[in-house]
Design an enzyme around this catalytic site. Structure first.
Site, PDB file in Angstrom:
ATOM      1  N   GLN A 132      24.454  62.256 -25.654  1.00 47.42           N
ATOM      2  CA  GLN A 132      23.013  62.642 -25.563  1.00 47.42           C
ATOM      3  C   GLN A 132      23.269  64.015 -26.690  1.00 47.42           C
ATOM      4  OE1 GLN A 132      21.708  64.801 -22.047  1.00 47.42           O
ATOM      5  NE2 GLN A 132      19.680  64.379 -22.648  1.00 47.42           N
ATOM      6  N   SER A 135      20.955  69.551 -27.012  1.00 51.10           N
ATOM      7  CA  SER A 135      21.074  70.471 -26.991  1.00 51.10           C
ATOM      8  C   SER A 135      21.943  71.433 -28.177  1.00 51.10           C
ATOM      9  CB  SER A 135      22.295  71.571 -25.846  1.00 51.10           C
ATOM     10  OG  SER A 135      21.793  70.820 -24.706  1.00 51.10           O
ATOM     11  N   GLU A 250      17.829  61.687 -16.254  1.00 57.51           N
ATOM     12  CA  GLU A 250      18.567  62.424 -16.412  1.00 57.51           C
ATOM     13  C   GLU A 250      18.473  63.643 -15.212  1.00 57.51           C
ATOM     14  OE1 GLU A 250      19.063  64.405 -19.718  1.00 57.51           O
ATOM     15  OE2 GLU A 250      21.118  65.920 -19.234  1.00 57.51           O
ATOM     16  N   ASN A 385      18.752  75.298 -13.571  1.00 61.10           N
ATOM     17  CA  ASN A 385      17.850  74.994 -12.306  1.00 61.10           C
ATOM     18  C   ASN A 385      16.782  76.028 -12.499  1.00 61.10           C
ATOM     19  OD1 ASN A 385      19.328  73.187 -11.803  1.00 61.10           O
ATOM     20  ND2 ASN A 385      19.617  73.990  -9.582  1.00 61.10           N
TER      21      ASN A 385
HETATM   22  C1  LIG Z   1      28.644  69.933 -18.146  1.00 58.93           C
HETATM   23  C2  LIG Z   1      27.119  70.720 -19.243  1.00 58.93           C
HETATM   24  C3  LIG Z   1      27.775  68.901 -19.848  1.00 58.93           C
HETATM   25  C4  LIG Z   1      26.744  69.302 -20.821  1.00 58.93           C
HETATM   26  N1  LIG Z   1      26.138  67.892 -21.502  1.00 58.93           N
HETATM   27  C5  LIG Z   1      25.037  68.190 -22.763  1.00 58.93           C
HETATM   28  C6  LIG Z   1      25.130  67.205 -23.666  1.00 58.93           C
HETATM   29  O1  LIG Z   1      25.966  66.105 -22.763  1.00 58.93           O
HETATM   30  N2  LIG Z   1      23.837  66.836 -24.024  1.00 58.93           N
HETATM   31  C7  LIG Z   1      23.181  67.968 -24.516  1.00 58.93           C
HETATM   32  O2  LIG Z   1      22.029  67.980 -25.353  1.00 58.93           O
HETATM   33  N3  LIG Z   1      23.323  68.621 -23.928  1.00 58.93           N
HETATM   34  C8  LIG Z   1      24.429  69.012 -22.562  1.00 58.93           C
HETATM   35  N4  LIG Z   1      24.910  70.279 -21.952  1.00 58.93           N
HETATM   36  C9  LIG Z   1      23.821  71.329 -22.641  1.00 58.93           C
HETATM   37  C10 LIG Z   1      22.698  71.544 -21.606  1.00 58.93           C
HETATM   38  O3  LIG Z   1      21.622  70.643 -21.437  1.00 58.93           O
HETATM   39  C11 LIG Z   1      22.332  73.254 -21.740  1.00 58.93           C
HETATM   40  O4  LIG Z   1      23.454  74.514 -21.612  1.00 58.93           O
HETATM   41  C12 LIG Z   1      21.442  73.286 -21.060  1.00 58.93           C
HETATM   42  O5  LIG Z   1      19.799  73.345 -20.903  1.00 58.93           O
HETATM   43  C13 LIG Z   1      20.843  74.888 -20.827  1.00 58.93           C
HETATM   44  O6  LIG Z   1      21.065  75.753 -22.293  1.00 58.93           O
HETATM   45  P1  LIG Z   1      21.537  76.452 -22.552  1.00 58.93           P
HETATM   46  O7  LIG Z   1      22.816  76.599 -22.046  1.00 58.93           O
HETATM   47  O8  LIG Z   1      21.305  77.143 -24.436  1.00 58.93           O
HETATM   48  O9  LIG Z   1      21.355  77.986 -22.282  1.00 58.93           O
HETATM   49  P2  LIG Z   1      19.661  78.862 -22.040  1.00 58.93           P
HETATM   50  O10 LIG Z   1      19.350  78.048 -22.655  1.00 58.93           O
HETATM   51  O11 LIG Z   1      20.509  80.175 -23.403  1.00 58.93           O
HETATM   52  O12 LIG Z   1      19.969  79.852 -20.830  1.00 58.93           O
HETATM   53  C14 LIG Z   1      20.688  80.654 -20.667  1.00 58.93           C
HETATM   54  C15 LIG Z   1      20.495  81.162 -19.280  1.00 58.93           C
HETATM   55  O13 LIG Z   1      18.820  81.945 -18.692  1.00 58.93           O
HETATM   56  C16 LIG Z   1      17.870  81.003 -18.479  1.00 58.93           C
HETATM   57  N5  LIG Z   1      16.481  80.472 -19.036  1.00 58.93           N
HETATM   58  C17 LIG Z   1      16.518  80.611 -20.079  1.00 58.93           C
HETATM   59  N6  LIG Z   1      15.188  80.138 -20.666  1.00 58.93           N
HETATM   60  C18 LIG Z   1      14.858  80.544 -19.462  1.00 58.93           C
HETATM   61  C19 LIG Z   1      13.567  80.800 -18.641  1.00 58.93           C
HETATM   62  N7  LIG Z   1      12.536  80.600 -19.748  1.00 58.93           N
HETATM   63  N8  LIG Z   1      13.136  81.084 -17.836  1.00 58.93           N
HETATM   64  C20 LIG Z   1      14.092  80.915 -17.083  1.00 58.93           C
HETATM   65  N9  LIG Z   1      15.514  80.702 -17.359  1.00 58.93           N
HETATM   66  C21 LIG Z   1      15.517  81.167 -18.721  1.00 58.93           C
HETATM   67  C22 LIG Z   1      19.194  79.706 -18.083  1.00 58.93           C
HETATM   68  O14 LIG Z   1      18.454  79.405 -17.124  1.00 58.93           O
HETATM   69  C23 LIG Z   1      20.250  80.182 -17.855  1.00 58.93           C
HETATM   70  O15 LIG Z   1      20.693  80.639 -16.426  1.00 58.93           O
HETATM   71  C24 LIG Z   1      25.783  70.360 -21.066  1.00 58.93           C
HETATM   72  C25 LIG Z   1      25.994  71.535 -20.380  1.00 58.93           C
HETATM   73  C26 LIG Z   1      26.998  71.456 -19.171  1.00 58.93           C
HETATM   74  C27 LIG Z   1      26.540  72.842 -18.447  1.00 58.93           C
END
Ligand SMILES: Cc1cc2nc3c(=O)[nH]c(=O)nc-3n(C[C@H](O)[C@H](O)[C@H](O)COP(=O)(O)OP(=O)(O)OC[C@H]3O[C@@H](n4cnc5c(N)ncnc54)[C@H](O)[C@@H]3O)c2cc1C
Lengths: 403, 383
Positions: A132, A135, A250, A385
């Site tokens: 997928q 991100s 998902e 979450n």
């Molecule tokens: C094990 C694992 C597998 C994954 N597999 C895939 C995959 O197969 N394909 C894919 O596309 N993605 C994948 N991901 C990515 C995942 O979807 C993202 O990591 C996730 O959506 C969070 O985005 P970020 O890492 O950019 O964190 P950020 O968006 O930068 O967030 C950082 C922190 O800030 C908080 N935060 C951000 N915005 C807000 C808000 N508006 N309000 C409150 N808190 C906020 C978040 O909760 C987090 O704690 C995977 C991630 C993991 C950990």
């Protein structure tokens, strides 16, 4: 033995699943299997799990509720039985997890007839692995901010961009990809594709190492990847809608083509009780003799049972206050429960919790510290979450939208 | 017996619940409740005896709708609905913070149903006919689960004479009779004792909950005829044990209903109260705890229905689920109450704001029939 709420057909199918699983449980591999499909890294692990999913698919435990013409088995309301029974039997998990849970339902809902016939059968049998590509380094929680571009070129599209944390990309034949086709509107400028990954010009997959020391997710770079228009899913500019379908599956608010196997929450609780009873404390007592720890374990047991009963209640319309209220809770509840179970296991083990995988003295093979570290994957992935709580607060309780 | 798919919650159950919900919405809106229970803080806390908040007409109307007879066998004049139906009605009563002897009467009913004696059937018929009842089975040690009231039963020619005190008797000033547990030579018995029988006096406790009352029931030389002995020697504990899953489930159901009120009211406040140019629910420090209220509440509600359904269809599993339901509900009560005051800010700390009425009801329910840690400790013993 039938489950208490089964119809006749479900009870018969459950019976069939139990029998089949008892007779076909694969021999344990000579190597270690990772904690879930998205940490699979070696060819041995891959082959073992590939063969197992293929066998389960052949037996009707995968794609159970999917139409026959798409490689399914044409039933209704039986997939969840297969998943429950695989969990109960503690057999290995399904390999093509992103495919089964996200890609398949999205293609089923938004795909053309041709796309469904082409992509679904090898997906269900695990002959083609899916990943997928949502991100990006600059677009995680704020998913609609994706910058990977798709530019039209006659009957083709030219794709450029950078995806991250792409689970299973290193084994994948295909990716579901959210891309930008216009910068005019954050949401309406998105379009959804299925794109080829392995051995494709213009695609580079680079593994990333997780905090557990394992790999399984990747960076994926696109440089002038050419894909024909027939790989577009739904209309140009409808990408956000399609992505919402993917995310609904998902996050567990709907049921996909069937994952299953691995360790269920109930089994985890049982393991925790066993661990507490077996762990010695100074003075000849066990951890279970400690009333405080026992209370923690029972809190978790109650959460696990509560989760199970909530899933059951979600199917009784008259006992649901709002339609999405219970289904949207699933992902938050399971990920945090699994995390807290593992954290409590570490408390029970005390100093022994310092021993990690590979240490011959580690209790339960060092699986608990691994499970604890790994559990953060699930509270972050699929929308963190925090984002899930926003969604619950906004879509269920109607509070103002947070940025 | 297999558990039905829908917790046994069919059209009949739904009808009864919806009727209860409508009845309470129409007849006990919050401003009516406020005039009933919280109208005057002086009379609530300064008069020597706590006034009893009870709209007797409203109660008679509820009785006329058949609420007291819901779970009573048809032969005794009731309609014999399953516990899921009762739980859903109690949930509605909790949501409205209905000041009435409904819960105490239903709990007494469950114990009487477990007795299976002619005296118990007669008592059930009285309840089906509209009499409110309450359990007087608890001693100073407040161990709810055994018949250990500090009351003795001295055997005489015809029946017993009771002496002693039963503590923490719910809605004692609304009950027409008590189901009293007393120690006889041969073991604990349960007796039906009229509230106005000679030798019975009710000493009201001062409690924070404005929607209920509670008392010590003092018995001095109270005569009990054999036809009022609802459980003979040794059977009292058995009857209580048999009724326990139902009682815990009903108390938890009341908590869940009250919790739903707390959730909805707090959500509504977060949607309307503005600070820093935004409705406060825009801020995650407000939004997320409210979501957590919902998560905790829904867990407890699911367990309540699972427990009720187990009582109805799989009694062997009922006690485990009922303890889980009560533990989850007690924890939810504490958490929801705390958040509901906090997120209302200053107004939430006032007598004028309705929030405190539910907070106090929850605080009371949390400890009724055992708190969360108590039940978890009992659960652990079975693991
Ligand atoms: C094990 C694992 C597998 C994954 N597999 C895939 C995959 O197969 N394909 C894919 O596309 N993605 C994948 N991901 C990515 C995942 O979807 C993202 O990591 C996730 O959506 C969070 O985005 P970020 O890492 O950019 O964190 P950020 O968006 O930068 O967030 C950082 C922190 O800030 C908080 N935060 C951000 N915005 C807000 C808000 N508006 N309000 C409150 N808190 C906020 C978040 O909760 C987090 O704690 C995977 C991630 C993991 C950990």
């Amino acid at each position: 033995m039938a489950e208490r709420t089964d119809t006749k057909e479900q009870a018969e199918f459950r019976e069939y699943c139990r029998r089949w699983l008892a007779e076909n449980r694969p021999a344990p591999p000579s190597f270690r299997l990772p904690i879930s499909a998205i940490e699979v890294m070696t060819d041995d692990q891959f082959r073992y799990l590939h063969d197992w999913q293929k066998k389960c698919h052949g037996a009707g435990l995968v794609g159970t509720d999917y139409p026959k013409e798409y490689g399914g088995h044409g039933h209704k309301g039986l997939q969840s039985i297969a998943i429950q029974e695989m969990g109960r039997a503690g057999v290995p998990y399904m390999l093509n997890i992103i495919g089964l849970n996200m890609a398949a339902p999205t293609i089923l809902v938004h795909g053309t007839e041709e796309q469904k016939r082409r992509y679904l059968p090898p997906l269900l049998s695990s002959d083609e692995i899916w990943c997928q590509g949502f991100s990006e380094p600059g677009a995680g929680s704020d998913l609609a901010g994706v910058q990977t571009s798709a530019v039209r070129d006659g009957d083709n599209w030219i794709i450029n961009g950078h995806k991250v944390w792409t689970s299973l990309a290193h084994f994948a034949s295909w990716m579901i990809l959210l891309s930008r086709t216009s910068s005019d509107d954050k949401y309406k400028g998105l379009t959804y594709f299925v794109v080829p990954i392995s051995g494709t010009d213009g695609v580079t997959v680079r593994p990333l190492i997780k905090i557990t020391g394992e790999t399984g997710f990747n960076e994926v770079l696109f440089e002038d990847l050419v894909v024909p228009d027939k790989m577009r899913l739904d209309e140009v500019g409808k990408g956000w809608n399609v992505a919402m379908t993917t995310l609904t599956y998902e996050r567990g608010a709907a049921e996909g083509a069937g994952s299953g196997g691995g360790i269920s929450i109930d089994e985890r609780v049982r393991q925790l009780v066993r661990l507490a009873k077996a762990t010695r404390r100074p003075g000849g007592k066990t951890a279970w003799d400690d009333a405080v720890l026992r209370d923690h374990v029972m809190q978790l047991a109650i959460r696990a049972e509560g989760f199970r009963q909530t899933s059951r209640r979600a199917r009784v319309e008259s006992l649901c206050e709002q339609p999405l209220r219970l289904p949207l809770q699933q992902k938050v509840l399971t990920s945090e429960l699994m995390q807290d179970i593992a954290a409590t296991a570490l408390e029970i083990e005390g100093a022994w919790a310092s021993l990690y995988l590979g240490d011959h003295r580690a209790p339960d093979g060092g699986q608990w510290p691994l499970a604890y570290l790994n559990s953060y994957g699930f509270t972050i992935a699929a929308g963190s979450n925090e984002i899930q709580r926003n969604i619950l607060g906004e879509r269920v309780l109607g509070m103002a939208k947070s940025k | 017996m297999a558990q039905p798919k829908n917790f046994g919650f069919g059209p009949d159950e739904q009808m009864v619940r919806d009727q209860a919900s409508r009845f309470l919405k129409d007849n006990l809106p919050v401003d009516r409740l406020r005039t009933l229970v919280a109208h005057d803080h002086h009379s609530a806390y300064e008069s020597p005896v706590q006034p009893v908040a009870w709209d007797q007409k409203l109660w008679r109307d509820a009785v006329a709708l058949g609420w007291t007879g819901l779970g009573i066998p048809e032969d005794d004049g009731g309609v014999a609905l399953p516990l899921v139906a009762l739980a859903s009605v109690v949930e509605e009563a909790g949501r409205a913070a209905f000041p009435s002897p409904l819960l105490s009467t239903l709990c007494a009913t469950e114990v009487l149903k477990a007795c299976e004696t002619a005296a118990a059937h007669a008592a059930l018929a009285e309840i089906a006919g509209g009499a409110a009842a309450s359990l007087a089975t608890t001693g100073e040690a407040a161990s709810w689960e055994t018949a250990d009231a500090d009351v003795t039963a001295t055997s005489i020619d015809h029946g017993f004479v009771l002496d002693g005190v039963a503590h923490f008797v719910q809605d004692a000033r609304k009950a027409a009779f008590f189901v009293v547990s007393a120690q006889s030579k041969g073991g604990a018995i349960l007796a039906r004792v009229a509230a106005d029988a000679p030798g019975v006096s009710v000493d009201p406790d001062r409690i924070a909950d404005l929607t209920r009352d509670q008392a010590s029931v003092r018995l001095q030389g109270v005569d009990v005829k054999p036809d009022h002995v609802v459980a003979p020697a040794k059977l009292a504990d058995e009857a209580l044990a048999k009724a326990l899953p139902s009682i815990l489930t009903l108390v938890a159901a009341d908590i869940c209903g009250a919790g739903e009120w707390q959730l909805q009211t707090t959500t509504e406040y977060a949607r309307t109260r503005k600070q820093f140019d935004h409705a406060i629910g825009f801020f995650q420090a407000v939004k997320h705890p409210i979501v957590n209220m919902m998560l905790d509440l829904d867990r407890a509600r699911s367990l309540v229905y699972a427990a009720a359904c187990a009582v109805d269809h799989e009694p062997a599993d009922a006690l485990r689920l009922a303890r889980m339901a009560k533990a989850a509900a007690s924890d939810a009560a504490k958490f929801l109450s705390g958040r509901s005051i906090q997120l209302h800010g200053g107004i939430g700390f006032t007598w004028e704001c309705d929030v405190h009425i539910w907070v106090k009801r929850q605080q009371h329910s949390q400890f009724l029939w055992g708190d969360a840690t108590w039940h978890r400790a009992r659960l652990a013993e079975a693991y």
